[in-house]
Design a protein around this motif. Structure first.
Motif, PDB file in Angstrom:
ATOM      1  N   GLN A 107       0.836  -1.215   0.000  1.00  0.00           N
ATOM      2  CA  GLN A 107       0.000   0.000   0.000  1.00  0.00           C
ATOM      3  C   GLN A 107       0.863   1.254   0.000  1.00  0.00           C
ATOM      4  O   GLN A 107       0.537   2.237  -0.669  1.00  0.00           O
ATOM      5  CB  GLN A 107      -0.936   0.003   1.220  1.00  0.00           C
ATOM      6  CG  GLN A 107      -2.091  -0.976   1.094  1.00  0.00           C
ATOM      7  CD  GLN A 107      -2.928  -1.070   2.366  1.00  0.00           C
ATOM      8  OE1 GLN A 107      -2.453  -0.768   3.459  1.00  0.00           O
ATOM      9  NE2 GLN A 107      -4.169  -1.498   2.205  1.00  0.00           N
ATOM     10  N   GLU A 108       1.971   1.198   0.758  1.00  0.00           N
ATOM     11  CA  GLU A 108       2.881   2.346   0.765  1.00  0.00           C
ATOM     12  C   GLU A 108       3.498   2.547  -0.626  1.00  0.00           C
ATOM     13  O   GLU A 108       3.609   3.681  -1.102  1.00  0.00           O
ATOM     14  CB  GLU A 108       3.994   2.145   1.807  1.00  0.00           C
ATOM     15  CG  GLU A 108       3.520   2.302   3.228  1.00  0.00           C
ATOM     16  CD  GLU A 108       4.622   1.992   4.234  1.00  0.00           C
ATOM     17  OE1 GLU A 108       5.775   1.674   3.826  1.00  0.00           O
ATOM     18  OE2 GLU A 108       4.327   2.056   5.434  1.00  0.00           O
ATOM     19  N   LYS A 109       3.904   1.453  -1.268  1.00  0.00           N
ATOM     20  CA  LYS A 109       4.460   1.561  -2.623  1.00  0.00           C
ATOM     21  C   LYS A 109       3.419   2.113  -3.585  1.00  0.00           C
ATOM     22  O   LYS A 109       3.732   2.974  -4.422  1.00  0.00           O
ATOM     23  CB  LYS A 109       4.944   0.203  -3.129  1.00  0.00           C
ATOM     24  CG  LYS A 109       6.264  -0.222  -2.560  1.00  0.00           C
ATOM     25  CD  LYS A 109       6.731  -1.510  -3.206  1.00  0.00           C
ATOM     26  CE  LYS A 109       8.101  -1.902  -2.705  1.00  0.00           C
ATOM     27  NZ  LYS A 109       8.589  -3.110  -3.367  1.00  0.00           N
ATOM     28  N   LEU A 110       2.194   1.632  -3.477  1.00  0.00           N
ATOM     29  CA  LEU A 110       1.130   2.129  -4.344  1.00  0.00           C
ATOM     30  C   LEU A 110       0.893   3.621  -4.096  1.00  0.00           C
ATOM     31  O   LEU A 110       0.711   4.395  -5.046  1.00  0.00           O
ATOM     32  CB  LEU A 110      -0.165   1.330  -4.108  1.00  0.00           C
ATOM     33  CG  LEU A 110      -1.352   1.700  -4.960  1.00  0.00           C
ATOM     34  CD1 LEU A 110      -1.054   1.442  -6.438  1.00  0.00           C
ATOM     35  CD2 LEU A 110      -2.580   0.920  -4.531  1.00  0.00           C
ATOM     36  N   TYR A 111       0.911   3.994  -2.834  1.00  0.00           N
ATOM     37  CA  TYR A 111       0.730   5.412  -2.504  1.00  0.00           C
ATOM     38  C   TYR A 111       1.873   6.247  -3.104  1.00  0.00           C
ATOM     39  O   TYR A 111       1.637   7.312  -3.687  1.00  0.00           O
ATOM     40  CB  TYR A 111       0.682   5.577  -0.975  1.00  0.00           C
ATOM     41  CG  TYR A 111       0.577   6.997  -0.513  1.00  0.00           C
ATOM     42  CD1 TYR A 111      -0.632   7.678  -0.602  1.00  0.00           C
ATOM     43  CD2 TYR A 111       1.687   7.657   0.003  1.00  0.00           C
ATOM     44  CE1 TYR A 111      -0.719   8.986  -0.181  1.00  0.00           C
ATOM     45  CE2 TYR A 111       1.604   8.967   0.421  1.00  0.00           C
ATOM     46  CZ  TYR A 111       0.395   9.629   0.337  1.00  0.00           C
ATOM     47  OH  TYR A 111       0.296  10.943   0.755  1.00  0.00           O
ATOM     48  N   ASN A 112       3.087   5.738  -2.991  1.00  0.00           N
ATOM     49  CA  ASN A 112       4.230   6.459  -3.564  1.00  0.00           C
ATOM     50  C   ASN A 112       4.121   6.541  -5.090  1.00  0.00           C
ATOM     51  O   ASN A 112       4.413   7.583  -5.683  1.00  0.00           O
ATOM     52  CB  ASN A 112       5.548   5.780  -3.186  1.00  0.00           C
ATOM     53  CG  ASN A 112       5.882   5.976  -1.720  1.00  0.00           C
ATOM     54  OD1 ASN A 112       5.413   6.930  -1.088  1.00  0.00           O
ATOM     55  ND2 ASN A 112       6.683   5.077  -1.170  1.00  0.00           N
ATOM     56  N   HIS A 114       1.378   6.462  -6.811  1.00  0.00           N
ATOM     57  CA  HIS A 114       0.299   7.407  -7.092  1.00  0.00           C
ATOM     58  C   HIS A 114       0.813   8.846  -6.981  1.00  0.00           C
ATOM     59  O   HIS A 114       0.504   9.703  -7.829  1.00  0.00           O
ATOM     60  CB  HIS A 114      -0.857   7.170  -6.111  1.00  0.00           C
ATOM     61  CG  HIS A 114      -2.007   8.079  -6.306  1.00  0.00           C
ATOM     62  ND1 HIS A 114      -2.850   7.972  -7.403  1.00  0.00           N
ATOM     63  CD2 HIS A 114      -2.471   9.124  -5.570  1.00  0.00           C
ATOM     64  CE1 HIS A 114      -3.776   8.904  -7.321  1.00  0.00           C
ATOM     65  NE2 HIS A 114      -3.574   9.619  -6.215  1.00  0.00           N
ATOM     66  N   ASN A 115       1.598   9.117  -5.953  1.00  0.00           N
ATOM     67  CA  ASN A 115       2.170  10.455  -5.796  1.00  0.00           C
ATOM     68  C   ASN A 115       3.101  10.799  -6.964  1.00  0.00           C
ATOM     69  O   ASN A 115       3.099  11.941  -7.451  1.00  0.00           O
ATOM     70  CB  ASN A 115       2.939  10.574  -4.482  1.00  0.00           C
ATOM     71  CG  ASN A 115       2.018  10.698  -3.291  1.00  0.00           C
ATOM     72  OD1 ASN A 115       0.841  11.026  -3.447  1.00  0.00           O
ATOM     73  ND2 ASN A 115       2.536  10.411  -2.111  1.00  0.00           N
TER      74      ASN A 115
END
Length: 148
Positions: A107-112, A114-115
């Motif tokens: 999820q953190e990788k996906l968030y990154n 996305h950013n």
């Protein structure tokens, strides 16, 4: 008591002892033998009933012992299955925790990512700067790729 009385008493005793046991006893054989027969039948019937009761008791005891043995076997099998389920539950719990940690990391990788996409759209980078489109890869592009 006169001496004649004594003789008469002695002769009386002699007569009694001579006739003892009496030749014709006053016995009622039919009623006594029926009573004895009935009593003997009851005794035999009671003994047979007691024998059947002991057999029933023994059979019941063997049945109860057999059930106890079966229940102990089933209980042992259920305890083994419970231990196995508990072990598997612990293994699955540990695997679940590992997957939850992995989920947070993804999820953190996906968030990154996305950013990064939002930054890309805001900067309006031309598509030629992406490494997959152009073979000319810059240092900034490499650092972006390694974050993924």
């Amino acid at each position: 008591m006169s001496p004649n009385d004594h003789l008469s008493f002695t002769s009386f005793l002699d007569n009694i002892l001579v006739d003892f046991p009496p030749q014709n006893p006053l016995v009622f054989p039919s009623s006594r033998s029926n009573d004895e027969i009935s009593k003997n039948k009851r005794v035999i019937s009671n003994r047979e009933s007691a024998r059947r009761s002991r057999i029933r008791k023994q059979t019941h005891l063997e049945d109860v012992k057999s059930k106890i043995t079966r229940y102990k076997t089933v209980n042992h099998e259920l305890m083994n299955r419970l231990r196995s389920v508990n072990r598997n539950g612990q293994i699955f719990g540990q695997e679940n925790q590992r997957l939850e940690v992995e989920l947070v990391m993804l999820q953190e990788k996906l968030y990154n990512l996305h950013n990064l996409l939002e930054i890309h759209h805001t900067l309006m980078l031309p598509s030629s700067t992406w490494p997959c489109v152009n073979n000319n890869v810059t240092q900034n592009q490499l650092s972006l790729v390694t974050l993924l």
